[in-house]
Write a protein that holds these residues in place. Structure first.
Motif, PDB file in Angstrom:
ATOM      1  N   VAL A 118       0.827  -1.205   0.000  1.00 18.89           N
ATOM      2  CA  VAL A 118       0.000   0.000   0.000  1.00 18.89           C
ATOM      3  C   VAL A 118       0.867   1.263   0.000  1.00 18.89           C
ATOM      4  CG1 VAL A 118      -1.570   1.361   1.444  1.00 18.89           C
ATOM      5  CG2 VAL A 118      -2.034  -1.059   1.022  1.00 18.89           C
ATOM      6  N   ALA A 119       1.928   1.272   0.799  1.00 14.88           N
ATOM      7  CA  ALA A 119       2.812   2.441   0.839  1.00 14.88           C
ATOM      8  C   ALA A 119       3.414   2.718  -0.530  1.00 14.88           C
ATOM      9  CB  ALA A 119       3.919   2.218   1.867  1.00 14.88           C
ATOM     10  N   ILE A 125       0.732   7.012  -6.624  1.00 15.66           N
ATOM     11  CA  ILE A 125      -0.422   7.892  -6.830  1.00 15.66           C
ATOM     12  C   ILE A 125      -0.034   9.347  -6.568  1.00 15.66           C
ATOM     13  CG2 ILE A 125      -2.707   8.500  -5.934  1.00 15.66           C
ATOM     14  CD1 ILE A 125      -3.144   5.488  -5.390  1.00 15.66           C
ATOM     15  N   LYS A 126       0.711   9.589  -5.500  1.00 15.30           N
ATOM     16  CA  LYS A 126       1.111  10.950  -5.136  1.00 15.30           C
ATOM     17  C   LYS A 126       2.004  11.590  -6.184  1.00 15.30           C
ATOM     18  CE  LYS A 126       2.823  11.490  -1.082  1.00 15.30           C
ATOM     19  NZ  LYS A 126       3.623  11.193   0.136  1.00 15.30           N
ATOM     20  N   THR A 127       2.852  10.792  -6.813  1.00 18.88           N
ATOM     21  CA  THR A 127       3.869  11.355  -7.712  1.00 18.88           C
ATOM     22  C   THR A 127       3.502  11.271  -9.188  1.00 18.88           C
ATOM     23  OG1 THR A 127       5.048   9.221  -7.722  1.00 18.88           O
ATOM     24  CG2 THR A 127       5.710  10.849  -6.070  1.00 18.88           C
ATOM     25  N   LYS A 128       2.370  10.672  -9.520  1.00 25.02           N
ATOM     26  CA  LYS A 128       1.963  10.531 -10.919  1.00 25.02           C
ATOM     27  C   LYS A 128       0.612  11.219 -11.119  1.00 25.02           C
ATOM     28  CE  LYS A 128       5.382   7.642 -12.008  1.00 25.02           C
ATOM     29  NZ  LYS A 128       5.980   7.395 -10.690  1.00 25.02           N
ATOM     30  N   GLN A 149       0.148   4.444   5.565  1.00 27.15           N
ATOM     31  CA  GLN A 149      -0.471   3.176   5.220  1.00 27.15           C
ATOM     32  C   GLN A 149      -1.919   3.295   4.771  1.00 27.15           C
ATOM     33  OE1 GLN A 149       0.110   0.323   8.370  1.00 27.15           O
ATOM     34  NE2 GLN A 149       2.326   0.553   8.355  1.00 27.15           N
ATOM     35  N   SER A 150      -2.365   4.477   4.450  1.00 27.15           N
ATOM     36  CA  SER A 150      -3.732   4.624   3.958  1.00 27.15           C
ATOM     37  C   SER A 150      -3.884   5.934   3.196  1.00 27.15           C
ATOM     38  CB  SER A 150      -4.744   4.577   5.112  1.00 27.15           C
ATOM     39  OG  SER A 150      -4.538   5.642   6.009  1.00 27.15           O
ATOM     40  N   LEU A 151      -4.808   5.919   2.275  1.00 28.78           N
ATOM     41  CA  LEU A 151      -5.184   7.109   1.516  1.00 28.78           C
ATOM     42  C   LEU A 151      -6.692   7.050   1.355  1.00 28.78           C
ATOM     43  CD1 LEU A 151      -3.527   8.481  -1.729  1.00 28.78           C
ATOM     44  CD2 LEU A 151      -6.005   8.308  -1.514  1.00 28.78           C
ATOM     45  N   CYS A 157     -10.412   4.511  -1.593  1.00 24.02           N
ATOM     46  CA  CYS A 157      -9.689   4.354  -0.337  1.00 24.02           C
ATOM     47  C   CYS A 157      -8.774   3.137  -0.442  1.00 24.02           C
ATOM     48  CB  CYS A 157     -10.677   4.153   0.816  1.00 24.02           C
ATOM     49  SG  CYS A 157      -9.888   3.905   2.420  1.00 24.02           S
ATOM     50  N   ILE A 158      -7.533   3.297  -0.030  1.00 29.83           N
ATOM     51  CA  ILE A 158      -6.591   2.181   0.000  1.00 29.83           C
ATOM     52  C   ILE A 158      -6.049   2.060   1.426  1.00 29.83           C
ATOM     53  CG2 ILE A 158      -4.736   3.685  -0.850  1.00 29.83           C
ATOM     54  CD1 ILE A 158      -3.495   1.169  -2.130  1.00 29.83           C
TER      55      ILE A 158
END
Length: 381
Positions: A118-119, A125-128, A149-151, A157-158
């Motif tokens: 997950v990390a 996701i954050k960088t693309k 460990q979560s978004l 939601c992950i």
């Protein structure tokens, strides 16, 4: 000075299972690059196409992707998007982005996997921007809830969690607004097989007890009691990856029984040789024109050792199990078979591609088996 942490057999086994995430994603990346299907998002999780994969693997992945997508999309359409999806052991899957592009978003899409997986996905996701933008577009505020460990957003939601710890899993999902009253689809692809039978039964029972209207789709091995199945198990063991749940993979009946004895009202299953034979002729002609297949017998053997099983509960009467007659193409012979559909009327006109799932798995020993020649030796060993 702090004592050095000792690694246990469980740590080693878990690491081997986590490594299967890369195997599966790499196989999908290669197959999509060859034109089997379109996935514009997989490139943001696997940069390189990598080494060539055997045609058997690519054809198998195509059937799997089409099958899972068919069942998933049909469920969402039948619920008119007023539902939620939980992808258990999701890895680097791109289904959320596909559904967003198709304007077929459920109320919320949950993913669960090991915290380390997950990390990594959160970092991508954050960088693309092509990955993060769809999340932002479907979110009502300017910021997302994010930690190591979560978004969490309004529609996606992950969560990092261990599926073997049901209490913790339930708490984390409810923390992020899981709604037990919504129709819910749960998906696991080659996940339960890595858990002991009691652990996987706990997951399946938890789902049956939590949701009154639901479908559980499970794709994994079957017919594992023969010599071919034993070779597959041995190949994984060499990678220190044990199929702890292989007991439930002995037959289609054993796959269904896992659900029926844990609170599900209906369960059905097909081996992948049957599913593959139900691919529409036009699809078959297209994908078979992409690459020459030399080892047809090996393809058939692999297909016979994977299955897709689906179970349902239907308090809201989305549609009971339905039987459809379809034309099936199998080695140039056309026959008529009766095929159980999970929800009648779902997804409009349903052709022979009733539930396509693929027969191989990058995270299984398919690639190892492919290097064992000749095919007959796999059976006679």
């Amino acid at each position: 000075m702090a004592a050095r942490q000792q690694f246990t057999d469980t740590d080693t086994a878990d690491e081997a299972v986590r490594a299967t995430c890369d195997d599966a994603t790499t196989c999908k990346r290669f197959a999509s690059s060859k034109g089997y299907w379109k996935d514009p998002y997989i490139q943001y999780f696997v940069r390189s196409v990598g080494e060539r994969k055997a045609p058997e693997i690519n054809r198998g992945y195509y059937a799997r992707v089409q099958g899972v997508n068919h069942l998933l999309d049909a469920f969402i359409r039948k619920a008119e998007c007023e539902c939620q999806v939980i992808n258990l052991g999701a890895g680097l899957d791109t289904t959320f982005w596909r559904l967003k592009d198709k304007n077929l978003m459920p109320r919320k899409f949950f993913e669960v996997d090991f915290p380390t997986v997950v990390a990594r996905k959160i970092h991508n996701i954050k960088t693309k921007p092509p990955l993060s933008k769809p999340l932002i577009e479907t979110h009502s505020t300017d910021s997302l809830l994010l930690d190591a460990q979560s978004l969490d957003s309004d529609r996606y939601c992950i969560i990092g969690a261990d599926l073997r710890d049901i209490s913790s899993l339930d708490d984390k999902l409810k923390k992020f607004q899981l709604n037990p009253e919504l129709p819910t689809l749960l998906l696991s692809e080659c996940v339960l097989v890595y858990m002991t039978p009691s652990q996987s039964s706990n997951v399946v029972r938890w789902a049956a007890e939590t949701f009154h209207t639901a479908m559980f789709i499970n794709y994994e091995q079957v017919n594992m009691g023969d010599r071919f199945g034993q070779v597959m198990v041995e190949n994984l063991q060499r990678r220190q990856c044990s199929l702890a749940g292989v007991e439930a993979c002995q037959s289609l009946d054993s796959q269904k029984e896992r659900f029926l004895r844990t609170g599900w009202q209906h369960a059905d299953a097909l081996d992948m040789i049957t599913v593959y034979s139900m691919l529409p002729r036009a699809d078959m002609e297209r994908i078979e024109s992409l690459e020459f297949l030399d080892e047809r017998e090996l393809l058939q053997q692999l297909l016979q050792h994977y299955s897709i099983c689906w179970a349902t509960k239907d308090k809201l009467n989305l549609g009971n199990a339905h039987v459809l007659t379809g034309l099936c193409v199998d080695d140039d012979r056309i026959s008529t078979r009766r095929l159980a559909l999970p929800f009648k009327g779902a997804g409009g006109a349903l052709s022979p591609q009733v539930c396509h799932s693929w027969p191989f798995e990058g995270e299984t020993p398919a690639a190892d088996v492919l290097h064992t020649r000749p095919c007959q030796s796999l059976v006679k060993m």
